[in-house]
Design an enzyme around this catalytic site. Structure first.
Site, PDB file in Angstrom:
ATOM      1  N   CYS A 108      16.312   8.183   6.956  1.00 12.35           N
ATOM      2  CA  CYS A 108      16.905   8.192   8.302  1.00 12.35           C
ATOM      3  C   CYS A 108      18.077   7.227   8.371  1.00 12.35           C
ATOM      4  CB  CYS A 108      15.868   7.801   9.358  1.00 12.35           C
ATOM      5  SG  CYS A 108      14.484   8.933   9.501  1.00 12.35           S
ATOM      6  N   CYS A 112      12.320   4.330   8.351  1.00 15.98           N
ATOM      7  CA  CYS A 112      12.576   5.469   7.458  1.00 15.98           C
ATOM      8  C   CYS A 112      13.886   5.283   6.675  1.00 15.98           C
ATOM      9  CB  CYS A 112      12.624   6.745   8.305  1.00 15.98           C
ATOM     10  SG  CYS A 112      13.180   8.212   7.443  1.00 15.98           S
TER      11      CYS A 112
END
Length: 146
Positions: free
Chosen positions: A72, A69
């Site tokens: 993230c 991600c």
């Protein structure tokens, strides 16, 4: 609130009773002598996470994330910096949703990054998406105070 907090050791998972007034004195684990706070989030698996929220008394700020991600990864330095701002009043942890799929399912994580504040083992706030450091710290403190 009590006069002491129960802190779970980041190294050996021992429960440590620390007087609240001594939290700023860099407490160490009574069992393994490791510092109870390191100024950075702890990467936990489901077993260690469950022990922390079941036994520890500090509010827990969780970052549910995954290696693949992009947001993230972009959020990681902000979350790490927030640990330096929020400790010793909070325990900050990271949960890899790929490695801990059952835990992500238990908390109905639908998008990442998702930030969550737990107090007394219960979810008290949730926020999906990225936040800047000041907003994250303010949000976590307000969530834990309610």
């Amino acid at each position: 609130m009590t006069e002491a907090e129960i802190l779970i050791c980041p190294a050996c998972d021992a429960a440590n009773r620390v007087p609240r007034a001594r939290l700023i004195d860099a407490p160490r684990c009574g069992k393994c002598k490791v510092a109870l706070f390191g100024g950075k989030p702890l990467a936990l698996d489901a077993r260690r996470f469950d022990r922390l929220i079941r036994t520890g008394s500090l509010p827990v700020l969780v970052d549910f994330w995954a290696e693949w991600c992009g947001p993230c990864k972009a959020m990681a330095p902000t979350f790490a910096a927030a640990a330096r701002d929020l400790e010793p009043g909070f325990r900050l942890v990271k949960i890899d949703t790929e490695a801990e799929q059952a835990l992500a399912h238990r908390y109905a994580i639908r998008s990442i990054p998702t930030l969550m504040v737990l107090a007394d083992g219960r979810e008290v706030a949730r926020q999906s998406g990225m936040m800047d450091r000041a907003s994250l710290v303010r949000w976590a403190r307000m969530a834990a105070a309610n």
